[in-house]
Design an enzyme around this catalytic site. Structure first.
Site, PDB file in Angstrom:
ATOM      1  N   ASP A 142       0.794  -1.236   0.000  1.00  0.00           N
ATOM      2  CA  ASP A 142       0.000   0.000   0.000  1.00  0.00           C
ATOM      3  C   ASP A 142       0.825   1.284   0.000  1.00  0.00           C
ATOM      4  O   ASP A 142       0.284   2.361   0.242  1.00  0.00           O
ATOM      5  CB  ASP A 142      -0.991   0.015   1.173  1.00  0.00           C
ATOM      6  CG  ASP A 142      -2.210   0.882   0.890  1.00  0.00           C
ATOM      7  OD1 ASP A 142      -2.644   0.911  -0.272  1.00  0.00           O
ATOM      8  OD2 ASP A 142      -2.712   1.533   1.823  1.00  0.00           O
TER       9      ASP A 142
ATOM     10  N   ASP B  15      -4.097  -4.969  -4.991  1.00  0.00           N
ATOM     11  CA  ASP B  15      -3.238  -3.829  -5.342  1.00  0.00           C
ATOM     12  C   ASP B  15      -1.794  -4.190  -5.667  1.00  0.00           C
ATOM     13  O   ASP B  15      -1.045  -3.340  -6.156  1.00  0.00           O
ATOM     14  CB  ASP B  15      -3.210  -2.767  -4.227  1.00  0.00           C
ATOM     15  CG  ASP B  15      -4.487  -1.947  -4.158  1.00  0.00           C
ATOM     16  OD1 ASP B  15      -5.277  -2.003  -5.106  1.00  0.00           O
ATOM     17  OD2 ASP B  15      -4.691  -1.264  -3.147  1.00  0.00           O
TER      18      ASP B  15
ATOM     19  N   ASP C 122     -12.346   1.905   5.270  1.00  0.00           N
ATOM     20  CA  ASP C 122     -11.268   1.959   4.289  1.00  0.00           C
ATOM     21  C   ASP C 122     -10.029   2.645   4.845  1.00  0.00           C
ATOM     22  O   ASP C 122      -8.945   2.524   4.283  1.00  0.00           O
ATOM     23  CB  ASP C 122     -11.720   2.720   3.046  1.00  0.00           C
ATOM     24  CG  ASP C 122     -12.780   1.976   2.257  1.00  0.00           C
ATOM     25  OD1 ASP C 122     -12.625   0.765   2.068  1.00  0.00           O
ATOM     26  OD2 ASP C 122     -13.760   2.609   1.837  1.00  0.00           O
TER      27      ASP C 122
END
Length: 342
Positions: free
Chosen positions: A127, A165, A316
């Site tokens: 991330d 991701d 989130d």
């Protein structure tokens, strides 16, 4: 820069919840039938197996929240949360005791005659310093993590969504170049390890309909092992409509050998948010709704399933008043449920 990315679905708080859930299942708290009651004391009705073969955790967080709301006399709110509690949601495996977690969840699912849906989200340098930053300390630690998960799954049925991701961030410039080769190697190795199991399906995350063109990611997916995987996942933790997600997935599928895919429909009932800061439209956007419930009966033969990969009601990240990524946010969960027509 990463406004159309936005997984934001993991935090330290999830670790303890996952370990607790696995421990409860191993202790025999799961329901063995198709229509059972969770140990939290609120009935959980599963969908017909032929339409939705995935497992509903009878000790899931939403079930526990229902019990607490009922104790507080909030029956209307409890009924709203049933829209979440009665659907199969993915279990995100945390780094603490991954073998025990994977074993607990798959044993619980197997006893109920269902398939567990698991998410691995522990790639090193995860991330890019955003809300869900972290991951394994290094490549060897990650390989040990994957091996432990595989050991825990064994021969029991499981569907694994691999590293949201991770490939996308190799393409969009988020992950530094120095980590690219290692990441490709780790992802390819994880696919090989998990596909070596008897009844495990593996889907590599492949972004969403809003971030870019499939031309940008099909070659990276091949380097990450898509050929050996069952397919790829789209819209994980995002809000793009099922129609747009199918169109994106079909275009990408044509570039990776006709691979099938799954779509995260957990919160896409009202489509993507178009207000506020464009860079954070993915993060706890208001006015969203639950999407199609998990099923293998989809609108296109290339779509293996609609899944609730992101767990509705979990934040989130620390934006728009939300708690840390992965932590339960009751108000947001209720808003999703109330906006849903199902």
């Amino acid at each position: 820069m990463y406004g159309s990315r936005g997984v934001g679905a993991f935090a330290g708080g999830r670790a303890s919840a996952a370990v607790l859930g696995a421990a409860l299942l191993l202790a025999g708290c799961s329901s063995g039938g198709d229509d059972g009651e969770g140990s939290a004391g609120s009935a959980v009705t599963r969908q017909p197996k032929e339409a939705a073969p995935f497992w509903v955790n009878p000790d899931g967080l939403a079930v526990r929240e229902i019990a607490e709301l009922r104790e507080d006399g909030k029956k209307a709110e409890a009924e709203q949360l049933r829209k979440i509690a009665e659907q199969p949601v993915a279990e995100w495996i945390s780094p603490e005791n991954p073998e025990e977690q994977a074993r607990g969840f798959t044993e619980g699912a197997d006893k109920a005659g269902r398939r567990a849906v698991l998410v691995l989200y522990n790639i090193p340098h995860r991330d890019c310093g955003q809300y869900s930053q972290g991951g394994a300390a290094d490549g060897d630690t990650y390989r040990d993590f994957v091996d432990a998960v595989a050991e825990g799954i064994g021969d029991r049925p499981a569907t694994v969504v691999l590293e949201p991701d991770a490939v996308l961030h190799l393409v969009d410039g988020c992950t530094p170049q120095e980590y690219h080769e290692e990441r490709y190697d780790l992802l390819k190795g994880a696919v090989a390890t998990l596909k070596g199991l008897k009844n495990t399906k593996v889907y590599l995350d492949a972004g969403n309909a809003g971030w870019g063109n499939p031309d940008q990611i099909h070659e990276p997916l091949k380097r990450a092992g898509i050929e050996q995987a069952d397919g790829f996942a789209v819209n994980v933790s995002n809000f793009y409509t099922t129609e747009d997600s199918i169109a994106y997935g079909k275009e990408l599928s044509a570039k990776v050998g006709g691979k099938h895919f799954v779509i995260d429909t957990s919160r896409n009932g009202n489509g993507p948010y178009t207000g506020g800061d464009p860079d954070e439209r993915w993060c706890n956007p208001p006015g969203r709704a639950l999407g199609e419930t998990p099923t293998t009966r989809t609108a296109d033969p290339l779509v293996d399933a609609y899944l609730w990969i992101k767990r509705p009601g979990e934040s989130d990240g620390e934006c728009k008043g939300g708690p840390k990524a992965g932590e339960w946010w009751e108000d947001y969960a209720l808003d999703l449920a109330r906006a849903s027509t199902s």
